[in-house]
Design an enzyme around this catalytic site. Structure first.
Site, PDB file in Angstrom:
ATOM      1  N   CYS A   8       0.868  -1.181   0.000  1.00 28.44           N
ATOM      2  CA  CYS A   8       0.000   0.000   0.000  1.00 28.44           C
ATOM      3  C   CYS A   8       0.901   1.226   0.000  1.00 28.44           C
ATOM      4  CB  CYS A   8      -1.011  -0.006   1.140  1.00 28.44           C
ATOM      5  SG  CYS A   8      -0.325   0.095   2.789  1.00 28.44           S
ATOM      6  N   CYS A  80      -4.473  -0.541  -2.273  1.00 29.16           N
ATOM      7  CA  CYS A  80      -4.991   0.788  -2.608  1.00 29.16           C
ATOM      8  C   CYS A  80      -4.652   1.072  -4.061  1.00 29.16           C
ATOM      9  CB  CYS A  80      -4.416   1.861  -1.686  1.00 29.16           C
ATOM     10  SG  CYS A  80      -2.642   2.132  -1.866  1.00 29.16           S
ATOM     11  N   CYS A  87       3.038   0.627  -8.413  1.00 28.88           N
ATOM     12  CA  CYS A  87       3.865  -0.542  -8.095  1.00 28.88           C
ATOM     13  C   CYS A  87       4.886  -0.763  -9.205  1.00 28.88           C
ATOM     14  CB  CYS A  87       2.979  -1.784  -7.952  1.00 28.88           C
ATOM     15  SG  CYS A  87       3.892  -3.286  -7.576  1.00 28.88           S
TER      16      CYS A  87
END
Length: 137
Positions: A8, A80, A87
């Site tokens: 997250c 999230c 990412c």
């Protein structure tokens, strides 16, 4: 050994709770870790609501994403949209899962009202971990 990574934004609430539940639900057949795009420190309310479930995450630390761990994971779970969108690129062998959870750290109101949001997110993470285990075993 299977490996899972929970990501997250700040590695302070959602991913920490997911790591705690994974350790409890998946057990020692799995290598389990969590991290964030940034480090915001472990949120005390996350520790409190997990303790209510008998899971102690008080020794967890907020960590940045480890590219090596990321690319050797079997599963990467983003918690999230920020983590999903930002990412780092991972190998095609890594199964990516997205659990769109609200950020309990953004809750406003009294401590009791904030804790209610943390509990709701905690309970959703717990159910998603149970479902994950049932789908992967």
């Amino acid at each position: 050994m299977m490996q899972i990574y929970f990501l997250c934004t700040g590695n302070s609430c959602r991913s920490q709770m997911a790591e705690g539940f994974a350790q409890e639900i998946l057990g020692d057949q799995w290598q389990i870790a969590s991290a964030g795009l940034e480090t915001h420190g472990l949120n005390p309310m996350a520790v409190k609501v997990m303790a209510e479930k008998g899971i102690d995450i008080s020794d967890h630390r907020s960590k940045l994403i480890d590219p090596d761990y990321l690319n050797h994971s079997d599963y990467v779970v983003t918690l999230c949209g920020d983590a999903r969108d930002r990412c780092p690129v991972v190998s095609a062998d890594v199964v990516k899962i997205h659990w769109p959870l609200i950020d309990p750290a953004q809750a406003t109101g009294t401590d009791a009202e904030k804790l209610a949001v943390f509990r709701a997110v905690r309970d959703e993470i717990e159910q998603r971990m149970i479902d994950f285990k049932n789908q992967t075993v």
